[in-house]
Design a protein around this motif. Structure first.
Motif, short mmCIF file in Angstrom:
data_model
loop_
_atom_site.label_atom_id
_atom_site.label_comp_id
_atom_site.label_asym_id
_atom_site.label_seq_id
_atom_site.Cartn_x
_atom_site.Cartn_y
_atom_site.Cartn_z
N VAL A 1 0.83 -1.21 0.00
CA VAL A 1 0.00 0.00 0.00
C VAL A 1 0.87 1.25 0.00
CG1 VAL A 1 -1.70 1.32 1.32
CG2 VAL A 1 -1.95 -1.16 1.09
N THR A 2 1.93 1.24 0.79
CA THR A 2 2.84 2.39 0.82
C THR A 2 3.47 2.63 -0.54
OG1 THR A 2 3.36 2.03 3.15
CG2 THR A 2 4.89 3.37 1.90
N ALA A 3 3.96 1.57 -1.18
CA ALA A 3 4.60 1.69 -2.49
C ALA A 3 3.61 2.18 -3.53
CB ALA A 3 5.21 0.36 -2.91
N PHE A 4 2.38 1.69 -3.46
CA PHE A 4 1.38 2.05 -4.47
C PHE A 4 0.96 3.50 -4.35
CE2 PHE A 4 -2.47 1.49 -7.04
CZ PHE A 4 -2.01 0.61 -8.00
N THR A 5 1.16 4.10 -3.19
CA THR A 5 0.77 5.49 -2.99
C THR A 5 1.97 6.45 -3.04
OG1 THR A 5 0.87 5.21 -0.57
CG2 THR A 5 -1.27 4.90 -1.64
N ASP A 6 3.14 5.95 -3.40
CA ASP A 6 4.32 6.82 -3.47
C ASP A 6 4.16 7.91 -4.53
OD1 ASP A 6 5.80 5.89 -1.41
OD2 ASP A 6 7.10 4.58 -2.60
N VAL A 7 3.60 7.55 -5.67
CA VAL A 7 3.31 8.54 -6.72
C VAL A 7 1.81 8.42 -6.99
CG1 VAL A 7 3.90 9.39 -9.01
CG2 VAL A 7 5.61 8.12 -7.69
N PRO A 8 1.03 8.93 -6.06
CA PRO A 8 -0.39 8.59 -6.06
C PRO A 8 -1.26 9.47 -6.94
CG PRO A 8 0.10 9.99 -4.19
CD PRO A 8 1.40 9.78 -4.92
N PRO A 9 -2.41 8.94 -7.36
CA PRO A 9 -3.49 9.78 -7.85
C PRO A 9 -4.19 10.38 -6.63
CG PRO A 9 -4.19 7.50 -7.81
CD PRO A 9 -2.74 7.52 -7.38
N ARG A 10 -5.20 11.14 -6.83
CA ARG A 10 -5.92 11.68 -5.69
C ARG A 10 -6.78 10.61 -5.01
NH1 ARG A 10 -3.76 15.24 -3.29
NH2 ARG A 10 -5.73 15.81 -2.28
N VAL A 11 -7.11 9.57 -5.77
CA VAL A 11 -7.95 8.50 -5.24
C VAL A 11 -7.27 7.16 -5.50
CG1 VAL A 11 -10.19 7.35 -5.35
CG2 VAL A 11 -10.06 9.84 -5.65
N LEU A 12 -7.15 6.33 -4.47
CA LEU A 12 -6.61 4.98 -4.59
C LEU A 12 -7.75 3.98 -4.43
CD1 LEU A 12 -4.45 2.74 -4.61
CD2 LEU A 12 -4.15 3.13 -2.15
N TYR A 13 -7.92 3.13 -5.44
CA TYR A 13 -8.91 2.06 -5.36
C TYR A 13 -8.23 0.78 -4.89
CZ TYR A 13 -12.08 5.00 -8.15
OH TYR A 13 -12.88 6.01 -8.61
N LEU A 14 -8.74 0.20 -3.82
CA LEU A 14 -8.29 -1.11 -3.37
C LEU A 14 -9.42 -2.09 -3.65
CD1 LEU A 14 -6.50 -0.47 0.06
CD2 LEU A 14 -5.46 -1.00 -2.15
N ASP A 15 -9.22 -2.95 -4.64
CA ASP A 15 -10.22 -3.94 -5.04
C ASP A 15 -10.11 -5.13 -4.09
OD1 ASP A 15 -11.74 -5.92 -6.22
OD2 ASP A 15 -11.07 -5.48 -8.25
N LEU A 16 -11.14 -5.31 -3.26
CA LEU A 16 -11.13 -6.36 -2.24
C LEU A 16 -12.05 -7.53 -2.59
CD1 LEU A 16 -11.31 -4.12 0.97
CD2 LEU A 16 -9.31 -4.74 -0.39
N ALA A 17 -12.55 -7.57 -3.80
CA ALA A 17 -13.54 -8.58 -4.18
C ALA A 17 -13.02 -10.00 -4.01
CB ALA A 17 -13.98 -8.35 -5.62
N GLU A 18 -11.71 -10.21 -4.16
CA GLU A 18 -11.13 -11.55 -4.04
C GLU A 18 -10.38 -11.74 -2.73
OE1 GLU A 18 -9.35 -13.13 -7.78
OE2 GLU A 18 -9.79 -11.12 -8.55
N LEU A 19 -10.62 -10.85 -1.77
CA LEU A 19 -10.00 -10.99 -0.45
C LEU A 19 -10.96 -11.77 0.43
CD1 LEU A 19 -7.40 -9.99 1.04
CD2 LEU A 19 -8.83 -8.18 2.01
N SER A 20 -10.56 -12.95 0.87
CA SER A 20 -11.47 -13.82 1.61
C SER A 20 -11.42 -13.61 3.11
CB SER A 20 -11.17 -15.28 1.29
OG SER A 20 -9.82 -15.61 1.65
N PHE A 21 -10.35 -12.98 3.61
CA PHE A 21 -10.20 -12.82 5.07
C PHE A 21 -9.31 -11.63 5.36
CE2 PHE A 21 -7.81 -13.56 9.00
CZ PHE A 21 -8.84 -13.78 9.90
N ILE A 22 -9.63 -10.91 6.42
CA ILE A 22 -8.76 -9.83 6.89
C ILE A 22 -8.86 -9.77 8.41
CG2 ILE A 22 -10.52 -7.99 6.76
CD1 ILE A 22 -8.24 -6.15 5.71
#
Length: 274
Positions: free
Chosen positions: A200-221
């Motif tokens: 998440v940190t790496a993905f936001t290093d050069v970020p857009p104003r909005v970050l989408y995290l697609d959790l549709a295939e995340l079965s557990f957190i």
């Protein structure tokens, strides 16, 4: 998500990937899936065996996972390459060009990090990793970079994940690139919270104003993974960025709401029916 299985190798094994393995068995299963995918596509597969792997150990491991490695080696589709040839002084573009000149539609390259640093310094290896990322983006190339999780921690882990942010592969967790942002798959828990935070940190290093995290295939957190999402995106959100938690399955959504992650500044939960 279940364990990696060479018999189910698919497009999730394409691109510039980081295989974080806890054991030799996990490593062999991941490599087998990756190799089988390349052979199924008719690609040239180049593998550099390191000093920690006995001669011929790759072939034996692949055969144990149902990959016909002996035939692939015999007909030139799978090549075991010395480290010196895998890392020529003129750069790996030369290796790729030679393989493509043989008439193959694409090339796969893999090596273990511990093997790579026997011929490259850690700093040079990270530079080579970044150049490989450019090759994968511009040419028909896939690369599988193998890192032992036990010795890949702290700055080393953050550096490795940063180069492969959308290509992390563990036994029960993976990341991917979606149309709008970062895709999380499998199970996010205390065992891989550090990996998740680094992604998440790496993905936001050069970020857009909005970050989408697609959790549709995340079965557990769990709590640790939710904390990782919060910590990994803190700087991004503090600068006004918005993190959209998109389409989590019902059990994941319940956890996110119970822990009030979506109530933190900069987070927004978008349900599956939104």
């Amino acid at each position: 998500m279940g364990g990696v299985d060479g018999a189910t190798a698919g497009p999730e094994w394409d691109g510039h990937l980081l295989l974080l393995h806890e054991s030799a068995a996990e490593r062999q299963a991941g490599v087998a899936a990756w190799v089988q995918r390349g052979l199924d596509l008719g690609e040239k597969v180049l593998y550099a065996e390191g000093p920690d792997e006995g001669k011929g150990s790759l072939t034996a491991a692949l055969e144990a996972h149902g990959v016909d490695a002996a035939t692939a080696v015999a007909d030139g589709r799978l090549a075991l390459v010395p480290l010196a040839e895998f890392y020529p002084s003129d750069g790996q573009r030369l290796v790729v060009d030679r393989a493509l000149a043989e008439g193959f539609p694409a090339v796969r390259m893999s090596v273990g990090a511990l093997a790579a640093v026997t011929v490259l310094s850690p700093g040079h290896y990270l530079t080579v990793e970044r150049r490989m990322d450019e090759l994968v983006r511009s040419l028909p190339v896939s690369a599988l970079c193998q890192y032992a999780r036990s010795v890949t921690t702290g700055p080393a882990l953050r550096g490795a994940v940063g180069v492969h942010v959308a290509g992390v592969r563990e036994a029960y967790f993976a990341t991917g690139a979606g149309e709008l942002g970062l895709v999380l798959r499998g199970e996010a828990d205390a065992g891989n919270a550090e990996v998740l935070e680094a992604a998440v940190t790496a993905f936001t290093d050069v970020p857009p104003r909005v970050l989408y995290l697609d959790l549709a295939e995340l079965s557990f957190i769990d709590v640790a993974a939710c904390r990782a999402l919060a910590h990994g995106s803190w700087g991004f959100r503090a600068c006004g960025g918005q993190v959209l938690l998109v389409a989590p399955p019902s059990p994941v959504e319940r956890t996110l709401r119970l822990l009030e992650l979506s109530d933190l500044p900069g987070f927004r939960l978008i349900g599956r029916d939104a």
